[in-house]
Design a protein around this motif. Structure first.
Motif, PDB file in Angstrom:
ATOM      1  N   SER A 157       0.832  -1.208   0.000  1.00  0.00           N
ATOM      2  CA  SER A 157       0.000   0.000   0.000  1.00  0.00           C
ATOM      3  C   SER A 157       0.860   1.250   0.000  1.00  0.00           C
ATOM      4  CB  SER A 157      -0.924   0.006   1.224  1.00  0.00           C
ATOM      5  OG  SER A 157      -0.191   0.288   2.388  1.00  0.00           O
ATOM      6  N   LYS A 160      -3.873   4.302  -5.357  1.00  0.00           N
ATOM      7  CA  LYS A 160      -4.009   4.836  -4.007  1.00  0.00           C
ATOM      8  C   LYS A 160      -3.700   6.328  -4.042  1.00  0.00           C
ATOM      9  CE  LYS A 160      -2.481   4.558   0.707  1.00  0.00           C
ATOM     10  NZ  LYS A 160      -1.873   3.735   1.750  1.00  0.00           N
ATOM     11  N   ARG A 206      -4.847   7.255  10.790  1.00  0.00           N
ATOM     12  CA  ARG A 206      -3.540   7.624  11.352  1.00  0.00           C
ATOM     13  C   ARG A 206      -3.633   7.748  12.860  1.00  0.00           C
ATOM     14  NH1 ARG A 206      -2.114  11.510   6.356  1.00  0.00           N
ATOM     15  NH2 ARG A 206      -1.895   9.836   4.807  1.00  0.00           N
ATOM     16  N   LYS A 252       2.046  12.882   1.646  1.00  0.00           N
ATOM     17  CA  LYS A 252       2.490  11.720   0.875  1.00  0.00           C
ATOM     18  C   LYS A 252       2.340  11.949  -0.640  1.00  0.00           C
ATOM     19  CE  LYS A 252       1.661   8.556   4.748  1.00  0.00           C
ATOM     20  NZ  LYS A 252       1.212   7.201   5.183  1.00  0.00           N
ATOM     21  N   LYS A 281      -8.297   3.194  -3.606  1.00  0.00           N
ATOM     22  CA  LYS A 281      -8.367   3.722  -2.245  1.00  0.00           C
ATOM     23  C   LYS A 281      -8.132   5.217  -2.249  1.00  0.00           C
ATOM     24  CE  LYS A 281      -5.968   3.035   2.103  1.00  0.00           C
ATOM     25  NZ  LYS A 281      -4.869   2.346   2.719  1.00  0.00           N
ATOM     26  N   SER A 310     -11.026   4.957   6.554  1.00  0.00           N
ATOM     27  CA  SER A 310     -11.404   5.428   7.889  1.00  0.00           C
ATOM     28  C   SER A 310     -12.251   6.696   7.874  1.00  0.00           C
ATOM     29  CB  SER A 310     -10.138   5.646   8.717  1.00  0.00           C
ATOM     30  OG  SER A 310      -9.263   6.547   8.054  1.00  0.00           O
ATOM     31  N   TYR A 350     -14.514  -1.234   7.540  1.00  0.00           N
ATOM     32  CA  TYR A 350     -14.622  -1.395   8.997  1.00  0.00           C
ATOM     33  C   TYR A 350     -16.041  -1.812   9.382  1.00  0.00           C
ATOM     34  CZ  TYR A 350     -10.218   1.143   8.775  1.00  0.00           C
ATOM     35  OH  TYR A 350      -8.932   1.520   8.470  1.00  0.00           O
TER      36      TYR A 350
END
Ligand code: PBG
Length: 326
Positions: A166, A196, A206, A219, A250, A276, A315
Motif C-alpha cells: 500500500s 491509491k 492515522r 504523501k 483507495k 477510515s 470497517y
C-alpha cells in the motif's frame, strides 16, 4: 416512449423490485479491516472511529472466529506499533516475531479457513510516519522496495495469504513477486494498492495506528494526485504485468469512477477500500441523528458493488454481514 414505457411499473412491489435488481451485496464481498495492538488489553477504542477498537491478539482471535461464522472471506490486518519500537527505517516491520506475524498466526490458529491480508508499507513502523525510507526530504524508492520485499517475505512466512503493498513505490510488485517465487511462496497472492490517492480521508486511520502525530509533511510524492484518472489505468497495467493478482482503489466512495474505469478496462479483480474517513463521516452523521447510519452503511457498500468492485475492505464488515445474514 411514455405512456407505453413507464419505468415505475417494475418498481411497484417488493417482489418485482427484487426480480429486476441488478446488484446484490453478500458477506462474500466483504473484507474486514481490523486494527491490532500489542498494548491494547483487550480492546481500546479509536476516538475518531466509534465502534472500531484496537484489538489485542486474543480479541483478534475472537474477531477471526466471528468473521468466519459470518461468512466474511478475509481479514485485513493493520498494526498499532508501540512507539518505543519505531525508528527511522521502520525495522520492526521486518521482525519475524513482531505484532503482524503474531497476528497472522493468531488468525490462522483461530479460524483456519479465513483469508489473511496484510499491508506492505512502513508507515506504522517509522518515527516519521512515511511509508518508506527517507533520503533527506524524499522517500527513497529503490531502498524502500528492498525493505518491502523483506516485509512481504516475513508476512508470507508467518502464513499471510495475500500481501497488499500500500506504499505506492514504483516497481515493488515485480520485486515482491520475484522474491516470493524465489522463496517458494508460489501461492501467496498480491493485492496491489495500485490506485491509491494522497487523501484527507485517511485521517482517522492515522490516529488508529498512532502515526498521526508522527507524520511530517504529506504523501504527495508517492501517492496519486486525486485529480488523475488515466494515471490509475497506467498503475494497474504495470502492476498486472508485474504479477499482481488483484488491485485496489483507495479511498473508496469518492473514487467510484476509478473503480468503474478499472473494472471495465482490466480482467482482474478490483477491490475498493472504504477508508477510515468514510467510516467516520457516516458514524458521525448517524450519531447526530442526521442520517440513518445502518441504511447509509448498506447503501454505500452496495454502491461499491454497482461500480464493479469484487471486494470491499470496510470497517463495517461484521455489522453489514450480520444484517445480510438476517
Ligand atoms: C498506509 C496506509 C494508510 C491506510 C492504509 N494503509 C494511510 C496512508 O496511506 O496514509 C489508510 C486506511 C484507512 O484510512 O482506513 N500504508
Amino acid at each position: 416512449m411514455f405512456p407505453a414505457t413507464r419505468l415505475r411499473r417494475t418498481r411497484q412491489a417488493d417482489w418485482s423490485r427484487r426480480l429486476v435488481r441488478e446488484t446484490a451485496l453478500s458477506p462474500n464481498d466483504l473484507i474486514w479491516s481490523v486494527v491490532v495492538s500489542d498494548t491494547a488489553d483487550p480492546a481500546e477504542p479509536v476516538a475518531a472511529m466509534p465502534g472500531v477498537d484496537r484489538l489485542s491478539l486474543s480479541a483478534l482471535a475472537k474477531a477471526a472466529r466471528e468473521a468466519e461464522a459470518l461468512g466474511i472471506p478475509a481479514l485485513a490486518i493493520f498494526p498499532h506499533i508501540d512507539p518505543a519500537k519505531k525508528n527511522d527505517e521502520g525495522s520492526e516491520a521486518l521482525n519475524p516475531d513482531g505484532l503482524v506475524p503474531n497476528a497472522i498466526r493468531t488468525v490462522k490458529d483461530a479460524a483456519p479457513n479465513l483469508g489473511v491480508i496484510c499491508d506492505v508499507a512502513l508507515d506504522p513502523f517509522t518515527t516519521h510516519g512515511h511509508d518508506g525510507i527517507l533520503d533527506g526530504e524524499r522517500i527513497a524508492n529503490d531502498e524502500t522496495v528492498e525493505r518491502l520485499i523483506a516485509q512481504a517475505l516475513v508476512q508470507a512466512e508467518a502464513g499471510c495469504d495475500i500481501v497488499a503493498p500500500s506504499d505506492m513505490m514504483d516497481g515493488r510488485i515485480g520485486a515482491i513477486r520475484e522474491a516470493l517465487e524465489g522463496a517458494d511462496f508460489k501461492d501467496t497472492m498480491i493485492l496491489s494498492y495500485a490506485a491509491k490517492y494522497a487523501s484527507g480521508f485517511y485521517g482517522p486511520y492515522r490516529e488508529a495506528i498512532g502515526s498521526a502525530a508522527a507524520l511530517t509533511g504529506d504523501k504527495q510524492t508517492y501517492q496519486m494526485d486525486p485529480a488523475n484518472r488515466d494515471e490509475a489505468l497506467r498503475e494497474v497495467e504495470l502492476d498486472i504485468a508485474e504479477g499482481a493478482d488483484m488491485v485496489m482503489v483507495k479511498p473508496g466512495l469518492p473514487y467510484l469512477d476509478i473503480v468503474r474505469a478499472l473494472s471495465d478496462s482490466f480482467p482482474v479483480p478490483v477491490c475498493a477500500f472504504q477508508v477510515s474517513g468514510e467510516y467516520a463521516m457516516i458514524e458521525a452523521a448517524a450519531a447526530k441523528g442526521w442520517i440513518d447510519g445502518e441504511r447509509v452503511m448498506m447503501e454505500s457498500l452496495l454502491a461499491f458493488k454497482r461500480a464493479g468492485a469484487a471486494g470491499i475492505v470496510t470497517y463495517f464488515a461484521p455489522r453489514a454481514a450480520r444484517l445480510l445474514n438476517g
